[in-house]
Scaffold this motif. Structure first.
Motif, PDB file in Angstrom:
ATOM      1  N   SER A   1      25.791 -23.752  -1.716  1.00  0.00           N
ATOM      2  CA  SER A   1      25.926 -25.332  -2.091  1.00  0.00           C
ATOM      3  C   SER A   1      27.331 -25.863  -1.754  1.00  0.00           C
ATOM      4  O   SER A   1      27.738 -26.899  -2.091  1.00  0.00           O
ATOM      5  CB  SER A   1      25.431 -25.507  -3.421  1.00  0.00           C
ATOM      6  N   TYR A   2      28.174 -25.082  -1.715  1.00  0.00           N
ATOM      7  CA  TYR A   2      29.683 -25.281  -1.448  1.00  0.00           C
ATOM      8  C   TYR A   2      30.030 -25.534   0.119  1.00  0.00           C
ATOM      9  O   TYR A   2      30.893 -25.922   0.397  1.00  0.00           O
ATOM     10  CB  TYR A   2      30.712 -24.305  -1.981  1.00  0.00           C
ATOM     11  N   LEU A   3      28.915 -25.271   0.771  1.00  0.00           N
ATOM     12  CA  LEU A   3      28.853 -25.522   2.418  1.00  0.00           C
ATOM     13  C   LEU A   3      28.194 -26.976   2.663  1.00  0.00           C
ATOM     14  O   LEU A   3      27.465 -27.308   1.776  1.00  0.00           O
ATOM     15  CB  LEU A   3      28.364 -24.293   3.035  1.00  0.00           C
ATOM     16  N   PRO A   4      28.547 -27.275   3.761  1.00  0.00           N
ATOM     17  CA  PRO A   4      27.817 -28.540   4.061  1.00  0.00           C
ATOM     18  C   PRO A   4      26.273 -28.052   4.072  1.00  0.00           C
ATOM     19  O   PRO A   4      25.790 -26.995   4.616  1.00  0.00           O
ATOM     20  CB  PRO A   4      28.260 -28.670   5.442  1.00  0.00           C
ATOM     21  N   PRO A   5      25.217 -28.976   4.082  1.00  0.00           N
ATOM     22  CA  PRO A   5      23.891 -28.514   4.203  1.00  0.00           C
ATOM     23  C   PRO A   5      23.506 -27.897   5.383  1.00  0.00           C
ATOM     24  O   PRO A   5      24.174 -28.441   6.378  1.00  0.00           O
ATOM     25  CB  PRO A   5      23.169 -29.939   3.980  1.00  0.00           C
ATOM     26  N   MET A   6      22.551 -26.818   5.451  1.00  0.00           N
ATOM     27  CA  MET A   6      22.147 -26.351   6.679  1.00  0.00           C
ATOM     28  C   MET A   6      21.132 -27.044   7.471  1.00  0.00           C
ATOM     29  O   MET A   6      20.364 -27.855   6.888  1.00  0.00           O
ATOM     30  CB  MET A   6      21.409 -24.885   6.153  1.00  0.00           C
ATOM     31  N   ASP A   7      21.270 -26.933   8.798  1.00  0.00           N
ATOM     32  CA  ASP A   7      20.631 -27.810   9.703  1.00  0.00           C
ATOM     33  C   ASP A   7      19.183 -27.008  10.071  1.00  0.00           C
ATOM     34  O   ASP A   7      19.412 -25.753   9.257  1.00  0.00           O
ATOM     35  CB  ASP A   7      21.275 -28.114  10.995  1.00  0.00           C
ATOM     36  N   ALA A   8      18.346 -27.242  10.675  1.00  0.00           N
ATOM     37  CA  ALA A   8      17.029 -26.481  10.753  1.00  0.00           C
ATOM     38  C   ALA A   8      17.498 -25.150  11.443  1.00  0.00           C
ATOM     39  O   ALA A   8      16.816 -24.084  11.009  1.00  0.00           O
ATOM     40  CB  ALA A   8      16.218 -27.016  11.730  1.00  0.00           C
ATOM     41  N   GLU A   9      18.188 -25.076  12.347  1.00  0.00           N
ATOM     42  CA  GLU A   9      18.443 -23.940  12.876  1.00  0.00           C
ATOM     43  C   GLU A   9      19.321 -22.724  12.054  1.00  0.00           C
ATOM     44  O   GLU A   9      18.803 -21.497  12.027  1.00  0.00           O
ATOM     45  CB  GLU A   9      19.428 -23.951  14.389  1.00  0.00           C
ATOM     46  N   GLN A  10      20.094 -23.264  11.390  1.00  0.00           N
ATOM     47  CA  GLN A  10      20.827 -22.522  10.439  1.00  0.00           C
ATOM     48  C   GLN A  10      19.877 -21.933   9.278  1.00  0.00           C
ATOM     49  O   GLN A  10      20.169 -20.931   8.880  1.00  0.00           O
ATOM     50  CB  GLN A  10      22.021 -23.125   9.772  1.00  0.00           C
ATOM     51  N   LEU A  11      18.944 -22.573   9.015  1.00  0.00           N
ATOM     52  CA  LEU A  11      17.765 -22.209   7.793  1.00  0.00           C
ATOM     53  C   LEU A  11      16.961 -21.268   8.524  1.00  0.00           C
ATOM     54  O   LEU A  11      16.721 -20.274   7.954  1.00  0.00           O
ATOM     55  CB  LEU A  11      17.171 -23.808   7.546  1.00  0.00           C
ATOM     56  N   ARG A  12      16.627 -21.370   9.723  1.00  0.00           N
ATOM     57  CA  ARG A  12      15.899 -20.554  10.426  1.00  0.00           C
ATOM     58  C   ARG A  12      16.677 -19.050  10.572  1.00  0.00           C
ATOM     59  O   ARG A  12      15.948 -17.951  10.419  1.00  0.00           O
ATOM     60  CB  ARG A  12      15.486 -20.945  11.881  1.00  0.00           C
ATOM     61  N   LYS A  13      17.974 -19.273  11.017  1.00  0.00           N
ATOM     62  CA  LYS A  13      18.649 -17.881  10.856  1.00  0.00           C
ATOM     63  C   LYS A  13      18.826 -17.351   9.517  1.00  0.00           C
ATOM     64  O   LYS A  13      18.616 -15.914   9.456  1.00  0.00           O
ATOM     65  CB  LYS A  13      20.119 -18.284  11.362  1.00  0.00           C
ATOM     66  N   GLN A  14      18.786 -17.861   8.371  1.00  0.00           N
ATOM     67  CA  GLN A  14      18.840 -17.196   7.339  1.00  0.00           C
ATOM     68  C   GLN A  14      17.374 -16.607   6.876  1.00  0.00           C
ATOM     69  O   GLN A  14      17.539 -15.590   6.245  1.00  0.00           O
ATOM     70  CB  GLN A  14      19.211 -18.393   5.945  1.00  0.00           C
ATOM     71  N   ILE A  15      16.227 -17.494   7.246  1.00  0.00           N
ATOM     72  CA  ILE A  15      15.014 -16.947   6.998  1.00  0.00           C
ATOM     73  C   ILE A  15      15.077 -15.665   7.705  1.00  0.00           C
ATOM     74  O   ILE A  15      14.294 -14.530   7.400  1.00  0.00           O
ATOM     75  CB  ILE A  15      13.878 -17.882   7.027  1.00  0.00           C
TER      76      ILE A  15
END
Length: 120
Positions: free
Chosen positions: A24-38
């Motif tokens: 939450s200290y970083l900019p919000p994740m975009d769809a591709e970044q969220l996909r990488k985290q999952i």
């Protein structure tokens, strides 16, 4: 030369300034970044779980579980679908994704994936 450490001005009295986890200290994740985290969660063999809560309760320990943890799920798209279903069913709630590590029996990761609008 050393870069000064930034103060994020997060205050309990200001709900919009509250930080909810490391990402939450970083900019919000975009769809591709969220996909990488999952994908990382799945590749670690961790169990994905989704939780949600009202913004006023976000700093508490108890969040509502969205369905059961996704034991054995390896399909990133299915996890994304459940995140969106949780968000659609609870549009005024924060939604977070957790990766449970069943070997050490703790959270391997936890991140806010949707920050609900906060009315002050």
């Amino acid at each position: 030369m050393t870069t000064p450490i930034k103060d994020y001005q997060s205050r309990i009295s200001d709900p919009n300034s509250r930080k909810l986890g490391t990402f939450s200290y970083l900019p919000p994740m975009d769809a591709e970044q969220l996909r990488k985290q999952i994908n990382y969660i799945v590749n670690q063999g961790w169990t994905a779980a989704i939780e949600h809560t009202e913004p006023s309760h976000a700093t508490g320990y108890y969040w509502y579980m969205w369905k059961l943890p996704m034991f054995g799920e390896t399909d990133v798209d299915r996890v994304l679908t459940e995140i969106e279903a949780c968000r659609a069913a609870n549009p005024n709630h924060h939604v977070r994704l957790i990766g449970y590590d069943n070997v050490v029996q703790t959270q391997g990761t936890s991140m806010l994936v949707y920050r609900a609008p906060i009315e002050v």
